[in-house]
Design a protein around this motif. Structure first.
Motif, mmCIF file in Angstrom:
data_model
loop_
_atom_site.group_PDB
_atom_site.id
_atom_site.type_symbol
_atom_site.label_atom_id
_atom_site.label_comp_id
_atom_site.label_asym_id
_atom_site.label_seq_id
_atom_site.Cartn_x
_atom_site.Cartn_y
_atom_site.Cartn_z
ATOM 1 N N GLU A 1 -6.720 3.360 -0.359
ATOM 2 C CA GLU A 1 -5.987 4.042 -1.417
ATOM 3 C C GLU A 1 -4.555 3.517 -1.457
ATOM 4 O O GLU A 1 -4.115 2.765 -0.588
ATOM 5 N N ASP A 2 -3.803 3.929 -2.467
ATOM 6 C CA ASP A 2 -2.457 3.404 -2.660
ATOM 7 C C ASP A 2 -1.549 3.691 -1.464
ATOM 8 O O ASP A 2 -0.680 2.894 -1.134
ATOM 9 N N GLU B 1 -3.982 6.984 -7.603
ATOM 10 C CA GLU B 1 -4.452 6.047 -6.585
ATOM 11 C C GLU B 1 -5.822 5.483 -6.948
ATOM 12 O O GLU B 1 -6.094 4.293 -6.774
ATOM 13 N N GLN B 2 -6.684 6.351 -7.461
ATOM 14 C CA GLN B 2 -8.023 5.913 -7.857
ATOM 15 C C GLN B 2 -7.946 4.907 -9.005
ATOM 16 O O GLN B 2 -8.649 3.889 -9.011
ATOM 17 N N ARG C 1 -6.724 -2.917 -9.660
ATOM 18 C CA ARG C 1 -6.607 -4.037 -8.718
ATOM 19 C C ARG C 1 -7.937 -4.764 -8.582
ATOM 20 O O ARG C 1 -7.995 -5.996 -8.565
ATOM 21 N N HIS C 2 -9.003 -3.999 -8.479
ATOM 22 C CA HIS C 2 -10.315 -4.613 -8.285
ATOM 23 C C HIS C 2 -10.736 -5.439 -9.495
ATOM 24 O O HIS C 2 -11.390 -6.476 -9.343
ATOM 25 N N ASP D 1 -9.702 -2.179 -0.232
ATOM 26 C CA ASP D 1 -10.425 -0.989 -0.681
ATOM 27 C C ASP D 1 -9.756 0.328 -0.326
ATOM 28 O O ASP D 1 -10.308 1.385 -0.591
ATOM 29 N N LYS E 1 -6.511 1.443 -7.793
ATOM 30 C CA LYS E 1 -7.500 0.646 -7.072
ATOM 31 C C LYS E 1 -8.487 0.000 -8.040
ATOM 32 O O LYS E 1 -8.836 -1.185 -7.897
ATOM 33 N N HIS F 1 -2.199 0.933 0.789
ATOM 34 C CA HIS F 1 -2.101 -0.421 0.261
ATOM 35 C C HIS F 1 -0.822 -1.115 0.708
ATOM 36 O O HIS F 1 -0.833 -2.307 1.036
ATOM 37 N N THR G 1 -17.744 -4.583 -4.611
ATOM 38 C CA THR G 1 -17.028 -3.388 -5.054
ATOM 39 C C THR G 1 -17.755 -2.783 -6.246
ATOM 40 O O THR G 1 -18.464 -3.479 -6.978
#
Length: 599
Positions: free
Chosen positions: A535-536, A460-461, A467-468, A533, A464, A539, A100
């Protein structure tokens, strides 16, 4: 030789804050502890500083999950090529994390930090900045970066970019100090500075303000370093510094009176306060106890000092924070958390931002600095580590708000630690500065607004990226995290062991061996979910597709032990040691998702 202040009027004994965790969540050696600090005023510290010459030194095997990941359109967007019969191993998850953009950037930054370069980090052992020489000074500080005196010292080091070695030492509230440290510093005080002398001897200097003043003197502006204190000739500057330092002690005293003492009846006119209690007529939120009024009145003095300068800092001639800013911020950070949790007082809210615009502008300016993010804790961590040091906080203040804020902070409101998460935290603003290391944000394609905030970022960006980062940290040591979590199993933490003051501290507890395979398997699915990977909007569908795999991962009769283990881990995720709050809230929420599915 141990250097410390002995001036009677300067002796202010305060109890340092400690961490809630028994050892690093990711099992990096060393833990924090309880310690009592002597915090001299500027004048006394200066006397000690001036006694030094300016040239004092030259500068496990993964357990397969017998389950299937359902093939859905959303799941196919995952960065992981999920097996149809097993969960991925930790090594595969670590590779997936590295693929990622965020994980790759964090790996590169980790390599830089190992050489003493790179961005600020709470567990760095070496800071070189632009120097290529081995530092001759070593700072011993608490492992988690939660001691306020160690925090302010590190902020000064980062702002001045002072080359230094760093050793991480436990605090007494939840761990033992190593014998080699106690041989050098028998009192166990942190922070402690070890200075290598030209003749090979070492000097030990304790007390944060003495250390900070010495570091500033030894790294002068003539050598390209930023000034942190007024010059020797600036008598007006020193007078202002001493006045502000005394005001900080007054604010600290009012905070202790408000939070760690029963408040007593509310005072004021109208139908509230004491008269309201006698007549049975209720009062509004503006009626408050004497300790609440004293605290807010003292904050008004701080507000006046901040708004008297053209910029956000206490000394307006600088466009960066100086030593007095660091002296304040480490305790103000803890005041924000405890006042919200125990008193229902949210000083970052719109209401109090209008009442204290200078204070909030000062906090916003700090939060735009990456070095502050590296050492900044979250409210939950603070309210868990404060009681072992000061005693319990007393509920009071604005009761309706207190219940709301406390449940939000400890994740018991059903929203703050649950998926789907709100974009921002209702009590702790996340985006008034970088919520993640700048390298991670840049790699994710996230840029700041023109004013340095991230409040206009695509939710959303940002989710993510957070989360990563959480998945990257979990995958880096997942098998050990699973064993740590398994202490919460039915048969975990039953071995005889030494106890510590912090309620969640138990560094010598043994795991429940029987649930380790199931806990390990569940955590690998949680990690895969964090690294997904999409978007929300996608997810939630991906998580739904993983639910049966979570259930199948738990061996028969072990659901209770696995749930207890996941909760044990969730409640011990620490900020900043484990990850920044923006990533930690994602990890906590995904652990709760797994708990709800498995239970």
């Amino acid at each position: 030789m141990v250097i410390k202040s002995t001036t009677p009027r300067a002796r202010v004994v305060v109890t340092a804050l400690s961490s809630i965790l028994p050892l690093s969540f990711f099992l990096i050696s060393g833990v924090d502890s309880f310690a009592t600090y002597n915090n001299p005023t500027s004048t006394a510290a200066s006397k000690v500083v001036k006694s030094f010459p300016t040239n004092a030194f030259t500068a496990a095997t993964a357990i397969p999950i017998l389950s299937r990941y359902h093939n859905t359109a959303s799941a196919s967007k995952s960065v992981l090529a999920m097996s149809t019969t097993t969960a991925e191993s930790w090594s595969t998850l670590q590779s997936a994390s590295s693929s990622t953009a965020v994980g790759s950037a964090l790996n590169n930054e980790q390599s830089l930090r190992a050489t003493g370069k790179g961005s600020p980090f709470v567990q760095s052992n070496l800071r070189l900045f632009n120097s290529s020489e081995k530092p001759k000074i070593t700072l011993y500080r608490d492992h988690a970066g939660w001691c306020p005196y160690c925090q302010k010292t590190m902020l000064l080091i980062e702002e001045k970019e002072i080359p230094i070695n760093i050793e991480l030492v436990a605090m007494r509230s939840y761990g033992d100090k190593p014998a080699e440290f106690l041989n050098m510093v028998p009192s166990g005080l942190l922070p402690a500075l070890i200075v290598e002398q030209p003749d090979g001897r070492k000097r030990v200097i304790t007390e944060s303000q003495v250390i900070m003043e010495l570091l500033d003197r030894w790294h002068p502006t003539s050598e390209g370093y930023k000034a942190m204190l007024p010059s020797e000739e600036d008598t007006d500057g020193w007078s202002k510094f001493d006045t502000l330092a005394n005001l900080e002690r007054e604010l600290f005293s009012w905070w202790c009176t408000l939070v760690f003492r029963p408040e007593g009846p509310r005072l004021g006119g109208g139908s509230g306060g004491l008269m309201g209690m006698l007549t049975g007529k209720g009062g509004g939120e503006k009626e408050m106890s004497g300790s609440m009024k004293g605290f807010l009145d003292c904050l008004s003095k701080v507000e006046s000092a901040l708004t008297s300068t053209p910029g956000p800092w206490f000394f307006g001639e600088y466009d960066y924070p100086t030593m007095i800013d660091f002296i304040y911020v480490s305790h103000v950070e803890r005041m924000l958390a405890s006042a919200a949790y125990w008193k229902g007082l949210d000083l970052r809210s719109a209401e109090y931002k209008a009442q204290f615009p200078g204070l909030n502008a000062w906090l916003d300016a700090f939060e735009k600095r990456e070095c502050y993010l590296a050492f900044k804790s979250d409210y939950y961590t603070h309210v868990m580590d404060i009681p072992p040091q000061y005693g319990p906080g007393f509920d009071g203040g604005f009761e309706d708000k207190r219940k709301e804020f406390s449940q939000c902070i400890n994740g018991r409101d059903g929203k703050s630690w649950k998926l789907p998460l709100p974009h921002d935290d209702p009590v702790q603003p996340l985006y008034r500065g970088p919520p993640l290391p700048l390298c991670a944000l840049s790699a994710a394609g996230i840029e700041s607004d023109a004013d340095g905030t991230y409040e206009s970022t695509n939710p959303e960006q940002m989710a993510k990226a957070c989360r990563h980062m959480a998945g990257w940290k979990l995958s880096s040591n997942g098998d050990k995290v699973a064993r740590f979590a398994a202490r919460g199993g039915v048969d975990g933490a039953k071995n005889p062991r030494k106890s510590f003051g912090a309620p969640l501290a138990d560094p010598y507890a043994n795991p429940d061996q029987s649930v380790v395979p199931s806990v390990d398997a569940v955590l690998r699915i949680v990690c895969a979910a964090l690294l997904e990977d999409g978007e929300d909007d996608d997810h939630g569908a991906v998580l739904q597709s993983m639910e049966q795999s979570l259930r199948d991962a738990v061996l028969s009769g072990q659901a209770k032990g696995v749930v207890g283990s996941l909760a044990y881990l969730r409640d011990r995720v620490g900020v900043p040691r484990d990850m920044p709050l923006a990533a930690a809230r994602q990890f906590r929420a995904h652990l709760n998702w797994a708990i709800d599915v498995v239970a």
